[in-house]
Design a protein around this motif. Sequence first.
Motif, PDB file in Angstrom:
ATOM      1  N   SER A   1      -6.646  -6.558  -6.827  1.00  0.00           N
ATOM      2  CA  SER A   1      -5.916  -5.886  -5.761  1.00  0.00           C
ATOM      3  C   SER A   1      -6.743  -4.722  -5.243  1.00  0.00           C
TER       4      SER A   1
ATOM      5  N   PRO B   1      -5.933  -1.758  -2.755  1.00  0.00           N
ATOM      6  CA  PRO B   1      -4.979  -1.080  -1.865  1.00  0.00           C
ATOM      7  C   PRO B   1      -5.617  -0.435  -0.644  1.00  0.00           C
TER       8      PRO B   1
ATOM      9  N   PRO C   1      -4.064  -6.339  -0.676  1.00  0.00           N
ATOM     10  CA  PRO C   1      -3.229  -5.985  -1.822  1.00  0.00           C
ATOM     11  C   PRO C   1      -3.178  -7.029  -2.921  1.00  0.00           C
TER      12      PRO C   1
ATOM     13  N   TYR D   1      -0.293   0.507  -5.289  1.00  0.00           N
ATOM     14  CA  TYR D   1       0.396  -0.780  -5.078  1.00  0.00           C
ATOM     15  C   TYR D   1       1.554  -0.835  -6.057  1.00  0.00           C
TER      16      TYR D   1
ATOM     17  N   GLN E   1       0.821  -1.206   0.000  1.00  0.00           N
ATOM     18  CA  GLN E   1       0.000   0.000   0.000  1.00  0.00           C
ATOM     19  C   GLN E   1       0.858   1.259   0.000  1.00  0.00           C
TER      20      GLN E   1
END
Length: 325
Positions: free
Chosen positions: A183, A185, A195, A163, A142
């Motif tokens: 994903s 973040p 993530p 990411y 992150q």
Amino acid sequence: MSILTPTQLTAELEGQYYSPKMQWWCAHADLVDSDGVSWSFYFWPALGSLDEAWIATLYVGDEVVDLTSLHLPVGTLKASRDGVDVAFGDQYIRGTYPDYEIHVEGVHNGERVSLTLRMSARMPAFEALPNLRGITWHYVPQFSTTGTVTRGDRAREVTGSGYLERRRGRFWAPGVARGIWESIPAASTGGLSVPLFYKVWRDDGTVQLETLTFTVDGKDLVDFGDVEVDILETAKLPGFEDIDHPMRFRLRAEGDGGRAELEVIRSPHRLMMRDYFVDPDRDAKFTGFYGPGETRGTIEYAGEKYAVQSRSFGSALFFTRRSAS
């Protein structure tokens, strides 16, 4: 379930490897501009053994702003062995953990478009699937992001979450049929982040790899290694009607410390590419779909239940062989 241990990103790990294996840096960010408009950004410079690629796209509303250049001659991208420093003309990604900067630019529908993005890590780096043979894969789960997006003569400030990963290995391996990735973040307004979800199936239907990682505090990263995927809805997207692309799917992941139930709904406005690298296997044939979505659900961990409701970004990959078509 396992608790992943942070790893140190050295300049050697972040820089260019001298290897016949494919290697790439990959970033994405969920952004909001100063007018309150949502943008998604996907970025993927890649060095192959036979060609190179500079994949960069912005997503706003139903528009895919594609600034991608494929099948570049080897040596077109300038990369350093010391930290992240990859350039394509005036475009670049550069920096070392915890701070990076990305700049992309080009022309879309006759209009100049550019993005300069600064990424500052909120978490340590980790090694994904360290026991997976043939792939070296490090990522930072992150980032906080700030920058400027410009269209024509108008510039707007953007902020958001992102990411970043660094990988080396084969993009496609014989025997692999398909894969799906998502994903998230910033999975909530708190510190929750998911993530990496990734699952890959072989030609015979067995699973090559599966993982779903998350953090509830921005410090420890948990890996649920048992992940089930239920495809709820597919679509044949324009120009790619030979493939049923997953538009809505449910993830169920479990570990000793809890479970996750997430549902992903994808936008149909995606970057869609066929055979976008030259693979050493002449019979390799592959198609990729990349774009934003929305993810909702819950994660139960260590006696607490966390709500997930956020923008996400993901892909679907399909592999076949030319001789079989």
